[in-house]
Design an enzyme around this catalytic site. Structure first.
Site, mmCIF file in Angstrom:
data_model
loop_
_atom_site.group_PDB
_atom_site.id
_atom_site.type_symbol
_atom_site.label_atom_id
_atom_site.label_comp_id
_atom_site.label_asym_id
_atom_site.label_seq_id
_atom_site.Cartn_x
_atom_site.Cartn_y
_atom_site.Cartn_z
ATOM 1 N N MET A 29 0.920 -1.112 -0.138
ATOM 2 C CA MET A 29 0.102 -0.010 0.053
ATOM 3 C C MET A 29 0.946 1.211 -0.128
ATOM 4 O O MET A 29 0.571 2.576 0.153
ATOM 5 C CB MET A 29 -0.826 -0.002 1.453
ATOM 6 C CG MET A 29 -2.046 -1.230 1.030
ATOM 7 S SD MET A 29 -3.374 -0.704 2.010
ATOM 8 C CE MET A 29 -2.812 -0.617 3.642
ATOM 9 N N LEU A 32 6.694 3.240 1.547
ATOM 10 C CA LEU A 32 7.671 2.123 1.585
ATOM 11 C C LEU A 32 8.512 2.105 2.715
ATOM 12 O O LEU A 32 9.225 3.323 2.657
ATOM 13 C CB LEU A 32 8.235 1.523 0.302
ATOM 14 C CG LEU A 32 7.216 1.415 -0.702
ATOM 15 C CD1 LEU A 32 7.971 0.985 -2.142
ATOM 16 C CD2 LEU A 32 6.094 0.078 -0.547
ATOM 17 N N HIS A 36 9.229 -3.228 3.575
ATOM 18 C CA HIS A 36 8.770 -3.696 2.005
ATOM 19 C C HIS A 36 10.126 -3.820 1.332
ATOM 20 O O HIS A 36 10.096 -4.858 0.410
ATOM 21 C CB HIS A 36 8.282 -2.122 1.603
ATOM 22 C CG HIS A 36 6.993 -1.754 2.193
ATOM 23 N ND1 HIS A 36 6.813 -0.679 3.055
ATOM 24 C CD2 HIS A 36 5.641 -2.631 2.283
ATOM 25 C CE1 HIS A 36 5.587 -0.812 3.387
ATOM 26 N NE2 HIS A 36 4.784 -1.762 3.170
ATOM 27 N N GLN A 60 -10.173 -2.971 1.938
ATOM 28 C CA GLN A 60 -9.768 -3.472 3.279
ATOM 29 C C GLN A 60 -9.666 -2.513 4.495
ATOM 30 O O GLN A 60 -9.391 -3.045 5.434
ATOM 31 C CB GLN A 60 -8.292 -4.174 2.897
ATOM 32 C CG GLN A 60 -7.038 -3.127 2.859
ATOM 33 C CD GLN A 60 -6.080 -3.824 2.205
ATOM 34 O OE1 GLN A 60 -5.698 -4.343 1.196
ATOM 35 N NE2 GLN A 60 -4.927 -3.943 3.148
ATOM 36 N N GLY A 144 4.785 -10.013 4.070
ATOM 37 C CA GLY A 144 5.549 -10.181 5.404
ATOM 38 C C GLY A 144 4.945 -10.915 6.499
ATOM 39 O O GLY A 144 3.775 -10.844 6.326
ATOM 40 N N ASP A 147 2.418 -9.069 8.883
ATOM 41 C CA ASP A 147 0.811 -9.392 8.643
ATOM 42 C C ASP A 147 0.701 -10.816 8.731
ATOM 43 O O ASP A 147 0.399 -11.396 7.695
ATOM 44 C CB ASP A 147 0.339 -8.645 7.802
ATOM 45 C CG ASP A 147 0.557 -7.344 7.671
ATOM 46 O OD1 ASP A 147 -0.231 -6.609 8.129
ATOM 47 O OD2 ASP A 147 1.430 -6.750 7.284
ATOM 48 N N GLN A 150 -2.502 -12.573 7.711
ATOM 49 C CA GLN A 150 -2.759 -12.209 6.030
ATOM 50 C C GLN A 150 -2.099 -13.373 5.358
ATOM 51 O O GLN A 150 -2.735 -13.716 4.407
ATOM 52 C CB GLN A 150 -2.245 -10.800 5.804
ATOM 53 C CG GLN A 150 -2.260 -10.655 4.488
ATOM 54 C CD GLN A 150 -1.721 -9.065 4.043
ATOM 55 O OE1 GLN A 150 -2.471 -8.052 4.020
ATOM 56 N NE2 GLN A 150 -0.408 -8.706 3.970
ATOM 57 N N MET A 181 8.633 -2.403 11.836
ATOM 58 C CA MET A 181 8.378 -1.366 10.899
ATOM 59 C C MET A 181 7.069 -1.413 10.223
ATOM 60 O O MET A 181 6.475 -2.270 9.961
ATOM 61 C CB MET A 181 9.397 -1.159 9.736
ATOM 62 C CG MET A 181 10.794 -0.873 10.233
ATOM 63 S SD MET A 181 11.985 -0.330 8.964
ATOM 64 C CE MET A 181 13.418 -0.134 9.967
ATOM 65 N N SER A 182 6.272 -0.156 10.086
ATOM 66 C CA SER A 182 4.997 -0.145 9.672
ATOM 67 C C SER A 182 4.765 1.240 8.952
ATOM 68 O O SER A 182 5.311 2.388 9.814
ATOM 69 C CB SER A 182 4.007 -0.321 10.679
ATOM 70 O OG SER A 182 2.666 -0.077 10.302
HETATM 71 P P1 AMP Z 1 1.365 -2.691 3.346
HETATM 72 O O1 AMP Z 1 2.063 -1.701 2.614
HETATM 73 O O2 AMP Z 1 1.201 -2.356 4.845
HETATM 74 O O3 AMP Z 1 0.100 -3.455 2.839
HETATM 75 O O4 AMP Z 1 2.504 -3.910 3.260
HETATM 76 C C1 AMP Z 1 2.769 -4.528 2.264
HETATM 77 C C2 AMP Z 1 3.777 -5.817 2.529
HETATM 78 O O5 AMP Z 1 4.696 -5.623 3.352
HETATM 79 C C3 AMP Z 1 2.807 -6.909 3.366
HETATM 80 O O6 AMP Z 1 3.239 -8.107 2.845
HETATM 81 C C4 AMP Z 1 3.318 -6.511 4.849
HETATM 82 O O7 AMP Z 1 3.234 -8.065 5.567
HETATM 83 C C5 AMP Z 1 4.786 -6.393 4.706
HETATM 84 N N1 AMP Z 1 5.469 -5.640 5.753
HETATM 85 C C6 AMP Z 1 5.012 -4.365 6.189
HETATM 86 N N2 AMP Z 1 5.771 -4.137 7.352
HETATM 87 C C7 AMP Z 1 6.775 -5.207 7.128
HETATM 88 C C8 AMP Z 1 7.949 -5.410 8.294
HETATM 89 N N3 AMP Z 1 8.223 -4.532 9.186
HETATM 90 N N4 AMP Z 1 8.858 -6.331 7.798
HETATM 91 C C9 AMP Z 1 8.401 -7.190 6.829
HETATM 92 N N5 AMP Z 1 7.470 -6.991 5.875
HETATM 93 C C10 AMP Z 1 6.483 -6.155 6.242
#
Ligand code: AMP
Length: 278
Positions: A29, A32, A36, A60, A144, A147, A150, A181-182
């Site tokens: 999403m 990054l 990511h 979602q 990742g 989640d 997921q 990280m988020s």
């Molecule tokens: P998102 O942009 O939050 O939808 O995440 C996109 C992808 O990146 C998903 O598969 C997440 O699980 C993964 N992801 C997000 N944060 C992390 C992290 N800290 N470490 C590894 N993967 C991550």
């Protein structure tokens, strides 16, 4: 690096590329970060053509969630994708065709944990990922472990429908103090950012107690809870790592400790492997 700004452009890119090798897809999403980037880097050596998708998927988000404020950084994201070797980035302004009327739901795995407080979330994820897999005709796609639920849902989806995509998982990338990280960490005030490290600290405390022989999950959860400094806990649970069913006693099977909690108006999640089956 090619910029694909419509579903038709992604489909045309995929059609041309699949004649000359395998396609890998990293769905995101955007906004990054190093988590990511680690997924892009992990997929790079296992496919010939690599596309990253960046789309804040309205399906979602629940009605009262952060769709309108979700952080965005198109130029930074494009730089990150290029730096980690993406061949193309899919950044559509519109994702769904006119008259779109399909929802993909996975039952069972989606009912507990995040699914309990976000009842439409995983259907939104499964629907957009199915569409991304279809448009990109990818051979391999990576998600990742951050989640964790997921990832389990999407593995189930690919297997149940016989979709020709290998689903990979990538380990959680963390800040130096342990915070996963988020993109949502950006929302945290300075004080909440400091407390946010308690999510991973509580999971590590549970891991340490399990390593010292504690098998009783209620005792492990109490240990984790005493380390968790948040405004509201959504859940702190230990589940079977495959079925996501609650576990009462750690045994031979792989288990996972997961937490979701609120700091102010920000909801964060994290998880770790726990017990000897890990
Ligand atoms: P998102 O942009 O939050 O939808 O995440 C996109 C992808 O990146 C998903 O598969 C997440 O699980 C993964 N992801 C997000 N944060 C992390 C992290 N800290 N470490 C590894 N993967 C991550």
């Amino acid at each position: 690096m090619e910029i694909l700004d419509s579903p038709a452009a992604l489909a045309a890119w995929a059609d041309a590329r699949r004649r000359t090798g395998t396609i890998g897809l990293v769905p995101t999403m955007g906004y990054l970060h190093a988590g990511h980037a680690s997924l892009i880097a992990a997929l790079r050596p296992v496919c010939d053509h690599l596309v990253v998708s960046i789309f804040v998927n309205p399906l979602q988000f629940g009605a009262n969630e952060d769709l309108a404020t979700y952080p965005r950084d198109r130029e930074g994201d494009l730089r990150t994708c290029a730096a980690h070797g993406a061949d193309a980035v899919f950044v559509p302004t519109a994702m769904y065709p006119e008259g779109f009327a399909t929802t993909v739901t996975v039952s069972g795995l989606t009912e507990g944990l995040c699914g309990a407080s976000r009842p439409t979330h995983f259907a939104g994820v499964a629907t957009v990922v199915t569409r991304l897999w279809g448009l990109s005709r990818c051979d391999v796609s990576i998600f990742g472990e951050k989640d964790f639920q997921q990832l389990a849902v999407l593995r189930r989806l690919a297997e149940d429908l016989g979709l020709p995509v290998a689903v990979r998982g990538g380990p959680i990338v963390r800040e130096p103090d342990g915070l996963a990280m988020s993109s949502r960490n950006k929302y945290l005030s300075e004080a909440d950012r400091a407390r946010a490290a308690s999510l991973s600290a509580s999971l590590r405390a549970m891991q340490a107690a399990a390593a010292q022989g504690e098998r009783d999950v209620a005792a492990l959860v109490a240990i984790g809870r005493s380390t968790l400094h948040v405004d509201r806990e959504d859940y702190l649970s230990v589940v079977d790592a495959g079925t996501l069913a609650p576990v009462q006693t750690l045994g031979g099977r792989a288990a996972r400790a997961l937490v979701a909690a609120w700091l102010g108006s920000t909801r964060l999640i994290d998880n770790v492997a726990i017990g000897e089956g890990t």
